[in-house]
Design a protein around this motif. Sequence first.
Motif, PDB file in Angstrom:
ATOM      1  N   PHE A 287      78.786  64.269  95.863  1.00 46.63           N
ATOM      2  CA  PHE A 287      79.779  65.041  96.615  1.00 46.63           C
ATOM      3  C   PHE A 287      81.135  64.334  96.584  1.00 46.63           C
ATOM      4  N   SER A 288      81.478  63.676  95.508  1.00 50.51           N
ATOM      5  CA  SER A 288      82.676  62.840  95.450  1.00 50.51           C
ATOM      6  C   SER A 288      83.961  63.673  95.411  1.00 50.51           C
ATOM      7  N   SER A 289      85.078  62.997  95.746  1.00 52.09           N
ATOM      8  CA  SER A 289      86.427  63.578  95.654  1.00 52.09           C
ATOM      9  C   SER A 289      86.566  64.847  96.482  1.00 52.09           C
ATOM     10  N   ASN A 290      86.116  64.796  97.722  1.00 53.92           N
ATOM     11  CA  ASN A 290      86.330  65.876  98.675  1.00 53.92           C
ATOM     12  C   ASN A 290      87.025  65.299  99.913  1.00 53.92           C
ATOM     13  N   SER A 291      86.948  65.990 101.023  1.00 50.63           N
ATOM     14  CA  SER A 291      87.544  65.502 102.278  1.00 50.63           C
ATOM     15  C   SER A 291      86.494  65.445 103.374  1.00 50.63           C
ATOM     16  N   ILE A 292      85.277  65.108 102.997  1.00 51.01           N
ATOM     17  CA  ILE A 292      84.169  65.031 103.960  1.00 51.01           C
ATOM     18  C   ILE A 292      84.391  63.837 104.889  1.00 51.01           C
TER      19      ILE A 292
ATOM     20  N   SER B 128      85.443  67.721  93.962  1.00 50.51           N
ATOM     21  CA  SER B 128      86.812  68.253  94.043  1.00 50.51           C
ATOM     22  C   SER B 128      86.833  69.733  94.417  1.00 50.51           C
ATOM     23  N   LEU B 129      86.027  70.089  95.391  1.00 50.22           N
ATOM     24  CA  LEU B 129      85.984  71.479  95.855  1.00 50.22           C
ATOM     25  C   LEU B 129      86.697  71.669  97.187  1.00 50.22           C
ATOM     26  N   GLY B 130      87.232  70.595  97.763  1.00 46.19           N
ATOM     27  CA  GLY B 130      87.930  70.705  99.038  1.00 46.19           C
ATOM     28  C   GLY B 130      87.006  70.775 100.234  1.00 46.19           C
ATOM     29  N   LEU B 131      85.746  70.337 100.076  1.00 45.31           N
ATOM     30  CA  LEU B 131      84.819  70.336 101.212  1.00 45.31           C
ATOM     31  C   LEU B 131      85.349  69.433 102.315  1.00 45.31           C
ATOM     32  N   TRP B 132      85.294  69.894 103.550  1.00 45.39           N
ATOM     33  CA  TRP B 132      85.741  69.060 104.659  1.00 45.39           C
ATOM     34  C   TRP B 132      84.825  69.275 105.867  1.00 45.39           C
ATOM     35  N   GLY B 133      84.862  68.289 106.751  1.00 42.50           N
ATOM     36  CA  GLY B 133      83.989  68.309 107.913  1.00 42.50           C
ATOM     37  C   GLY B 133      82.847  67.319 107.738  1.00 42.50           C
ATOM     38  N   PRO B 134      82.091  67.046 108.787  1.00 44.67           N
ATOM     39  CA  PRO B 134      80.983  66.076 108.706  1.00 44.67           C
ATOM     40  C   PRO B 134      79.768  66.679 108.012  1.00 44.67           C
ATOM     41  N   LEU B 135      79.071  65.858 107.235  1.00 43.06           N
ATOM     42  CA  LEU B 135      77.847  66.311 106.578  1.00 43.06           C
ATOM     43  C   LEU B 135      76.790  66.631 107.631  1.00 43.06           C
ATOM     44  N   PRO B 136      76.165  67.795 107.555  1.00 43.94           N
ATOM     45  CA  PRO B 136      75.140  68.131 108.550  1.00 43.94           C
ATOM     46  C   PRO B 136      73.822  67.433 108.235  1.00 43.94           C
ATOM     47  N   PRO B 137      73.013  67.123 109.241  1.00 43.32           N
ATOM     48  CA  PRO B 137      71.710  66.469 109.006  1.00 43.32           C
ATOM     49  C   PRO B 137      70.779  67.289 108.119  1.00 43.32           C
ATOM     50  N   LYS B 138      71.032  68.597 108.007  1.00 45.60           N
ATOM     51  CA  LYS B 138      70.133  69.457 107.242  1.00 45.60           C
ATOM     52  C   LYS B 138      70.149  69.183 105.743  1.00 45.60           C
ATOM     53  N   ILE B 139      70.986  68.257 105.270  1.00 43.83           N
ATOM     54  CA  ILE B 139      70.952  67.955 103.836  1.00 43.83           C
ATOM     55  C   ILE B 139      69.609  67.348 103.431  1.00 43.83           C
ATOM     56  N   ASP B 140      68.795  66.935 104.409  1.00 38.71           N
ATOM     57  CA  ASP B 140      67.472  66.409 104.045  1.00 38.71           C
ATOM     58  C   ASP B 140      66.535  67.518 103.556  1.00 38.71           C
ATOM     59  N   ARG B 141      66.994  68.777 103.621  1.00 39.29           N
ATOM     60  CA  ARG B 141      66.189  69.881 103.092  1.00 39.29           C
ATOM     61  C   ARG B 141      66.141  69.864 101.560  1.00 39.29           C
ATOM     62  N   PHE B 142      67.029  69.097 100.934  1.00 44.12           N
ATOM     63  CA  PHE B 142      66.970  68.920  99.484  1.00 44.12           C
ATOM     64  C   PHE B 142      65.839  67.934  99.161  1.00 44.12           C
ATOM     65  N   TRP B 143      64.640  68.308  99.469  1.00 45.69           N
ATOM     66  CA  TRP B 143      63.523  67.363  99.417  1.00 45.69           C
ATOM     67  C   TRP B 143      63.214  66.884  98.003  1.00 45.69           C
ATOM     68  N   SER B 144      63.546  67.679  96.969  1.00 44.21           N
ATOM     69  CA  SER B 144      63.234  67.278  95.592  1.00 44.21           C
ATOM     70  C   SER B 144      64.453  66.735  94.846  1.00 44.21           C
ATOM     71  N   LEU B 145      65.581  66.565  95.550  1.00 42.70           N
ATOM     72  CA  LEU B 145      66.829  66.176  94.886  1.00 42.70           C
ATOM     73  C   LEU B 145      66.751  64.741  94.351  1.00 42.70           C
ATOM     74  N   GLN B 146      67.254  64.572  93.126  1.00 43.97           N
ATOM     75  CA  GLN B 146      67.313  63.249  92.505  1.00 43.97           C
ATOM     76  C   GLN B 146      68.751  62.742  92.375  1.00 43.97           C
ATOM     77  N   VAL B 147      69.695  63.652  92.167  1.00 40.62           N
ATOM     78  CA  VAL B 147      71.109  63.287  92.038  1.00 40.62           C
ATOM     79  C   VAL B 147      71.909  64.073  93.063  1.00 40.62           C
ATOM     80  N   MET B 148      72.644  63.366  93.928  1.00 38.02           N
ATOM     81  CA  MET B 148      73.515  63.988  94.923  1.00 38.02           C
ATOM     82  C   MET B 148      74.910  63.409  94.757  1.00 38.02           C
TER      83      MET B 148
END
Length: 728
Positions: free
Chosen positions: A140-145, A118-138
């Motif tokens: 991004f709900s309730s935005n305008s992505i 619920s931060l108002g994020l908008w626009g397409p997700l960029p491919p660079k999110i794969d840089r979160f190489w150690s991420l276990q929980v992602m």
Amino acid sequence: MEDYSIWVSSNFIFLAFFSLFLLQSSNSQLNPADSRTLFQAQQKLEYPPVLQQWSKWTDFCYLPSNPNLVIVCEGNRITELTIIGNKTKSALSANFSIDSFFTVVTKLSSLKKLTLVSLGLWGPLPPKIDRFWSLQVMNFSSNSINGDIPSSISSIKNLTVLDFSKNLLNGSVPDLKWLQNLEVLDLGSNLLGPKYPSLSYNLVSITLKNNSIRVQIPSDFVKFVHLQRLDISSNKLVGPIPSSLFSLSSIEYLNLANNQFSGAMPTNLSCTTKLRFVDLSNNLLIGRLPSCIGSNLANRTVISLWNCLTNTTSKYQHPHKFCQKEAIAVLPTKRNGEHKKEETTLKLGLVLGIIGGIVGIAGLIGLLILGVYRRRQAKRTKQFKSDSFAFDNNAVRAPSSMANAGRRPQTMRTAALGLPPYTIFTLEEIEDATNNFDSSNLVGEGSQAQLYKGWLRDGSMVLIKCLKLKQKHSTQTVQQHMEVISKLRHRHLVSVLGHCIVSYMDHPNSGSTVFVVLENVSNGSLRDHLTDWRKKEILKWPHRMGITMGIARGIQFLHTGTQHGIFGNDLKIETVLLDDNLTAKISSYNISLPSKAGSESPLNSHDASQVPHRPTNPEKDDIYQFGVIILQLITGKPVNSEDEIIELKNQLEIGLMESPTRLKEVADSSIRGTFAYESMKTAVQIAISCLNEDVNVRPSIEDVLWNMQYSVQVQEGWNSSGNLSTKL
């Protein structure tokens, strides 16, 4: 000597604690790079309230407890970042760049949990999110992505939870089968489809509800041995329901409602003992429910309303022919003795096909000649230019395509459940649909617009609004307006299916004509169902709750599902239509065409400059009108004045204060015995809250939906215990 020993011991303890303190202090010093990243993220998010207290003195690793802001450190690096905002009604400004934002956040290379809600994020997700190489929980709900889910996400091998729910994502889901650690996947309430995603067999929870998936369920579900929860409701899934779903060793929750599943379920279906909840409602199922979900079990809730089933305890089923007409045909399995007969049939079919092809080609040539003749005749009698409007996949206007869009309809991607792609019609197609605007197809007429019923070439019935615009509206302005309307496609809105704009070259000073093709909803309005006693008897409390939820979700989409939000809508029981499944659809929403002299919408065909009063808080005005609708659904009494609204509200308030019996007396007699008191009580409280005279106290549509969901859950539990079936 003893005193000396005591002195040594005490000093040793002091030094030990002091050393421990120094060690902790050194460990609590956050890496300066992570601190800079947090301040940059604060700036990119345009300083949301939850982050406004940050300063250069903030100790990020030891923040006060706050459920909306969680930062966890290990060593001197951030491993968890949770930010929950309040932008449920609007997106960040036009200056926001989602690519730039994630360029900053991905610098937190030690993150294991990232929650941005619920931060108002908008626009397409960029491919660079794969840089979160150690991420276990992602999360991004309730935005305008919007846009596609980048395929690079499948390279984040440590993911256990992936939640992109309640966004505007579209297209097919990338292959997630390689995310072997993924346990929870929630992509609900987006525009994803039409393919069913490829997923890891280790998933425990899958939520794909409220999307645009339009295929059969894959047969490999038998391999999901760890799956406990599956929610694929409100899509357009077709074909038979795989029997393996009910016997999965770990399955507890199955929601398959509001799809197009068809055919009969096998009578020998087996269910796992862990299965607690099954919802099959609003499909096209026929025959008898298998015994393991057809019998009343104390520990298993089964909802099967609005199919064509014969052995359910509920009388709310469609006639058998409804499901036969609507279901997609499935070829039966051939017996061995039928193969020879089939060969003969194929040979005969081949001969007939050749003959038919020859006749068809001849007919086509004749039609082409006739078409050329008609076009030449039309040019002699009137000169016009039919301005069609083309969109690409991102709904951005392509000027180069406008010049070539004159005769062949252009389409954009399907953005709504069960609706065809948005189409740019030619004038000839509009004329064909209405039989040259035959007077027998005229269903309504106003000072500036006419409404015709029509039939498209695929046989579907539509409504076509013909609106002559004033000269002040340029063709370009109208096209921009129709672009906005074309995106308003939702299960609970009467959607616009396409349009055609015509401007006359021989009268350049005259205004244009716009033809708006609307979805046809043939089951009448909510007012019709509350004033006709036969229709009213059908609307028991569970149906009224479903209608109320549908209206609320439609309002939520108008308020939050578009970039700027659409408020001040004309919400009343006359403008809420019901389809054959009693699905509520809002038929009027406030989209004004920009103009210095006023605003006029081809959808609503009214001039805002002539409206004597415009609400000062249109968002809360919608909430008030929604409260009036709930009031009428509870009492069964359509209201015609403010005094009637106040009177009914007072009766409900008195009922709440005095006793359950008094409240039940105020409720419509048609629904008595069909509702759980707690469900009714919650709905009454919601209505009263929406009708509060203080505009600022009225709830948001998200608050309304949250409380209504509780009311629905209470009712479902009450139904499953056998109360509803015994009292209908």
